[in-house]
Design an enzyme around this catalytic site. Structure first.
Site, PDB file in Angstrom:
ATOM      1  N   SER A 193     -16.308   0.534  -5.162  1.00 46.73           N
ATOM      2  CA  SER A 193     -14.957   0.598  -5.745  1.00 46.73           C
ATOM      3  C   SER A 193     -15.061   1.315  -7.070  1.00 46.73           C
ATOM      4  O   SER A 193     -16.141   1.379  -7.675  1.00 46.73           O
ATOM      5  CB  SER A 193     -14.443  -0.823  -5.984  1.00 46.73           C
ATOM      6  OG  SER A 193     -13.273  -0.806  -6.757  1.00 46.73           O
ATOM      7  N   TYR A 237     -15.013  -9.738  -9.724  1.00 44.87           N
ATOM      8  CA  TYR A 237     -14.837  -8.714  -8.674  1.00 44.87           C
ATOM      9  C   TYR A 237     -15.570  -7.442  -9.106  1.00 44.87           C
ATOM     10  O   TYR A 237     -16.328  -6.852  -8.323  1.00 44.87           O
ATOM     11  CB  TYR A 237     -13.352  -8.420  -8.421  1.00 44.87           C
ATOM     12  CG  TYR A 237     -13.173  -7.315  -7.404  1.00 44.87           C
ATOM     13  CD1 TYR A 237     -13.504  -7.521  -6.067  1.00 44.87           C
ATOM     14  CD2 TYR A 237     -12.717  -6.048  -7.778  1.00 44.87           C
ATOM     15  CE1 TYR A 237     -13.386  -6.501  -5.124  1.00 44.87           C
ATOM     16  CE2 TYR A 237     -12.588  -5.024  -6.848  1.00 44.87           C
ATOM     17  CZ  TYR A 237     -12.929  -5.256  -5.523  1.00 44.87           C
ATOM     18  OH  TYR A 237     -12.824  -4.241  -4.610  1.00 44.87           O
TER      19      TYR A 237
HETATM   20  P1  NDP Z   1      -8.476  -5.697   3.632  1.00 48.77           P
HETATM   21  O1  NDP Z   1      -8.175  -7.047   3.092  1.00 48.77           O
HETATM   22  O2  NDP Z   1      -7.373  -4.965   4.309  1.00 48.77           O
HETATM   23  O3  NDP Z   1      -9.739  -5.774   4.622  1.00 48.77           O
HETATM   24  C1  NDP Z   1     -10.860  -6.543   4.287  1.00 48.77           C
HETATM   25  C2  NDP Z   1     -11.742  -6.708   5.512  1.00 48.77           C
HETATM   26  O4  NDP Z   1     -12.906  -7.469   5.123  1.00 48.77           O
HETATM   27  C3  NDP Z   1     -11.073  -7.461   6.641  1.00 48.77           C
HETATM   28  O5  NDP Z   1     -11.360  -6.850   7.862  1.00 48.77           O
HETATM   29  C4  NDP Z   1     -11.712  -8.845   6.585  1.00 48.77           C
HETATM   30  O6  NDP Z   1     -11.812  -9.397   7.882  1.00 48.77           O
HETATM   31  C5  NDP Z   1     -13.114  -8.515   6.062  1.00 48.77           C
HETATM   32  N1  NDP Z   1     -13.701  -9.697   5.457  1.00 48.77           N
HETATM   33  C6  NDP Z   1     -13.338 -10.310   4.300  1.00 48.77           C
HETATM   34  N2  NDP Z   1     -14.047 -11.438   4.125  1.00 48.77           N
HETATM   35  C7  NDP Z   1     -14.885 -11.547   5.199  1.00 48.77           C
HETATM   36  C8  NDP Z   1     -15.847 -12.511   5.612  1.00 48.77           C
HETATM   37  N3  NDP Z   1     -16.118 -13.605   4.873  1.00 48.77           N
HETATM   38  N4  NDP Z   1     -16.499 -12.308   6.766  1.00 48.77           N
HETATM   39  C9  NDP Z   1     -16.248 -11.210   7.526  1.00 48.77           C
HETATM   40  N5  NDP Z   1     -15.359 -10.273   7.196  1.00 48.77           N
HETATM   41  C10 NDP Z   1     -14.672 -10.438   6.040  1.00 48.77           C
HETATM   42  O7  NDP Z   1      -9.010  -4.858   2.382  1.00 48.77           O
HETATM   43  P2  NDP Z   1      -9.538  -3.343   2.234  1.00 48.77           P
HETATM   44  O8  NDP Z   1      -9.595  -2.641   3.513  1.00 48.77           O
HETATM   45  O9  NDP Z   1      -8.773  -2.746   1.117  1.00 48.77           O
HETATM   46  O10 NDP Z   1     -10.992  -3.642   1.679  1.00 48.77           O
HETATM   47  C11 NDP Z   1     -12.171  -3.145   2.282  1.00 48.77           C
HETATM   48  C12 NDP Z   1     -13.216  -2.990   1.201  1.00 48.77           C
HETATM   49  O11 NDP Z   1     -12.763  -2.034   0.237  1.00 48.77           O
HETATM   50  C13 NDP Z   1     -13.532  -4.247   0.403  1.00 48.77           C
HETATM   51  O12 NDP Z   1     -14.923  -4.281   0.177  1.00 48.77           O
HETATM   52  C14 NDP Z   1     -12.774  -4.039  -0.909  1.00 48.77           C
HETATM   53  O13 NDP Z   1     -13.366  -4.738  -1.961  1.00 48.77           O
HETATM   54  C15 NDP Z   1     -12.920  -2.538  -1.076  1.00 48.77           C
HETATM   55  N6  NDP Z   1     -11.970  -1.854  -1.926  1.00 48.77           N
HETATM   56  C16 NDP Z   1     -10.621  -1.997  -1.741  1.00 48.77           C
HETATM   57  C17 NDP Z   1      -9.746  -1.271  -2.524  1.00 48.77           C
HETATM   58  C18 NDP Z   1      -8.274  -1.436  -2.432  1.00 48.77           C
HETATM   59  O14 NDP Z   1      -7.571  -1.146  -3.422  1.00 48.77           O
HETATM   60  N7  NDP Z   1      -7.743  -1.824  -1.283  1.00 48.77           N
HETATM   61  C19 NDP Z   1     -10.237  -0.291  -3.499  1.00 48.77           C
HETATM   62  C20 NDP Z   1     -11.657  -0.249  -3.640  1.00 48.77           C
HETATM   63  C21 NDP Z   1     -12.478  -0.980  -2.858  1.00 48.77           C
HETATM   64  P3  NDP Z   1     -11.433 -10.912   8.272  1.00 48.77           P
HETATM   65  O15 NDP Z   1     -10.416 -11.403   7.292  1.00 48.77           O
HETATM   66  O16 NDP Z   1     -10.915 -10.806   9.676  1.00 48.77           O
HETATM   67  O17 NDP Z   1     -12.708 -11.653   8.215  1.00 48.77           O
HETATM   68  C1  8X3 Z   2     -10.182  -2.385  -5.690  1.00 51.69           C
HETATM   69  C2  8X3 Z   2      -9.656  -1.438  -6.690  1.00 51.69           C
HETATM   70  O1  8X3 Z   2      -9.141  -1.235  -9.178  1.00 51.69           O
HETATM   71  O2  8X3 Z   2      -7.934  -2.918  -7.884  1.00 51.69           O
HETATM   72  O3  8X3 Z   2     -11.574  -2.345  -5.657  1.00 51.69           O
HETATM   73  O4  8X3 Z   2     -10.222  -3.237  -8.435  1.00 51.69           O
HETATM   74  S1  8X3 Z   2      -9.231  -2.257  -8.114  1.00 51.69           S
END
Ligand code: NDP
Ligand code: 8X3
Length: 251
Positions: free
Chosen positions: A138, A151
């Site tokens: 991120s 985070y």
């Molecule tokens: P979502 O919440 O849409 O997706 C998150 C995914 O992670 C889901 O499929 C969820 O599946 C899975 N997950 C979470 N906890 C668990 C667990 N304990 N076991 C197995 N699977 C898990 O978020 P994003 O697609 O946005 O996030 C994906 C990644 O990108 C994350 O690492 C997030 O930190 C990162 N990120 C996101 C940003 C944003 O602004 N959206 C920006 C930068 C980074 P399920 O709940 O079915 O288990």
């Molecule tokens: C998610 C992006 O800037 O909200 O990783 O933390 S931010």
């Protein structure tokens, strides 16, 4: 070609799995919500005609990671691309005020879960002297922001782990890179604000956030580079975001 995508039930993981299938990969999709995994399996099989395995488990549990991996046939274990994507932000409070359970959830998922899965896949890649690992970090893995504390720490750990993996796996021809997005509208903020959709929407007010397809574009770019190219990191933000906390929002 086989790709394993963690966190494929939503957001970047789901879009990444679909994109990789579109590129011809057989995909192993993981997450805790089995119904969504089965839906995605159906969608991929129908639209892209590649093979799909679903693994429903909680990535925070080392035992569940091991069991899920061991349930795969030897054929399916020959993973070419590992997309370590599962993760979450569990809160947004000043340090000292947040619930320690939320800190545990983030560290256990974003850091330990990523390590547990990598530990399963890396030995196979090493044996084959090939493979690519893409860690979803991120912009929060590069700099911190108010109330982002743990985070950000978990994503700084992902950035460090990515650099360390790249060094340790270099002798085996395994390419390691990360993707570091800024604000992207997925279920991320809904999870962070524990289901409060209004609060989640407000995060993206006055800007066009990134979306899951933007991240799938980067995944596609990384996996389609020629063998002599290793993309170390791609940091992308919405056009109206300069860093983790400076936005130019329309009013
Ligand atoms: P979502 O919440 O849409 O997706 C998150 C995914 O992670 C889901 O499929 C969820 O599946 C899975 N997950 C979470 N906890 C668990 C667990 N304990 N076991 C197995 N699977 C898990 O978020 P994003 O697609 O946005 O996030 C994906 C990644 O990108 C994350 O690492 C997030 O930190 C990162 N990120 C996101 C940003 C944003 O602004 N959206 C920006 C930068 C980074 P399920 O709940 O079915 O288990
Ligand atoms: C998610 C992006 O800037 O909200 O990783 O933390 S931010």
């Amino acid at each position: 070609m086989i790709a394993l995508i963690t966190g494929a039930t939503s957001g970047f993981g789901r879009a990444g799995a679909i994109r990789l299938a579109k590129l011809g990969y057989d995909v192993i999709i993981t997450g805790r919500r089995n119904e969504r995994l089965l839906q995605l399996e159906e969608e991929i099989k129908t639209n892209y005609h590649t093979q799909v395995r679903t693994l429903c488990f909680d990535i925070r549990s080392r035992k569940e990671c091991e069991n899920a991996w061991n349930s795969l046939s030897n054929e399916w274990k020959q993973v070419d691309v590992l997309f370590n994507n599962a993760g979450l932000a569990a809160c947004s409070e000043p340090i000292g005020e947040a619930d320690l359970d939320d800190f545990d959830r983030m560290i256990d998922t974003n850091v330990k879960g990523l390590l547990y899965m990598s530990q399963q896949v890396i030995p196979v890649m090493k044996k084959r002297n090939t493979g690519m690992i893409i860690n979803l970090s991120s912009i929060a893995g590069v700099e911190v922001y108010p109330n982002g504390n743990v985070y950000c720490a978990s994503k700084h750990a992902v950035t460090a782990i990515t650099k360390a993996m790249r060094m340790d796996l270099l002798p085996y021809g395994i390419r390691v890179g990360s993707i570091s997005p800024g604000a992207a509208e997925t279920e991320f903020s809904i999870v962070r604000f524990k289901g409060d959709e209004e609060k989640a929407k407000a995060v993206y007010k006055g800007l066009t956030p990134l979306n899951a397809e933007d991240i799938a574009d980067v995944v596609e770019f990384m996996v389609t580079r020629p063998a002599h190219v290793m993309i170390n990191d791609v940091l992308l933000t919405p056009a109206r975001q300069a860093n983790t906390y400076v936005y130019n929002r329309t009013v």
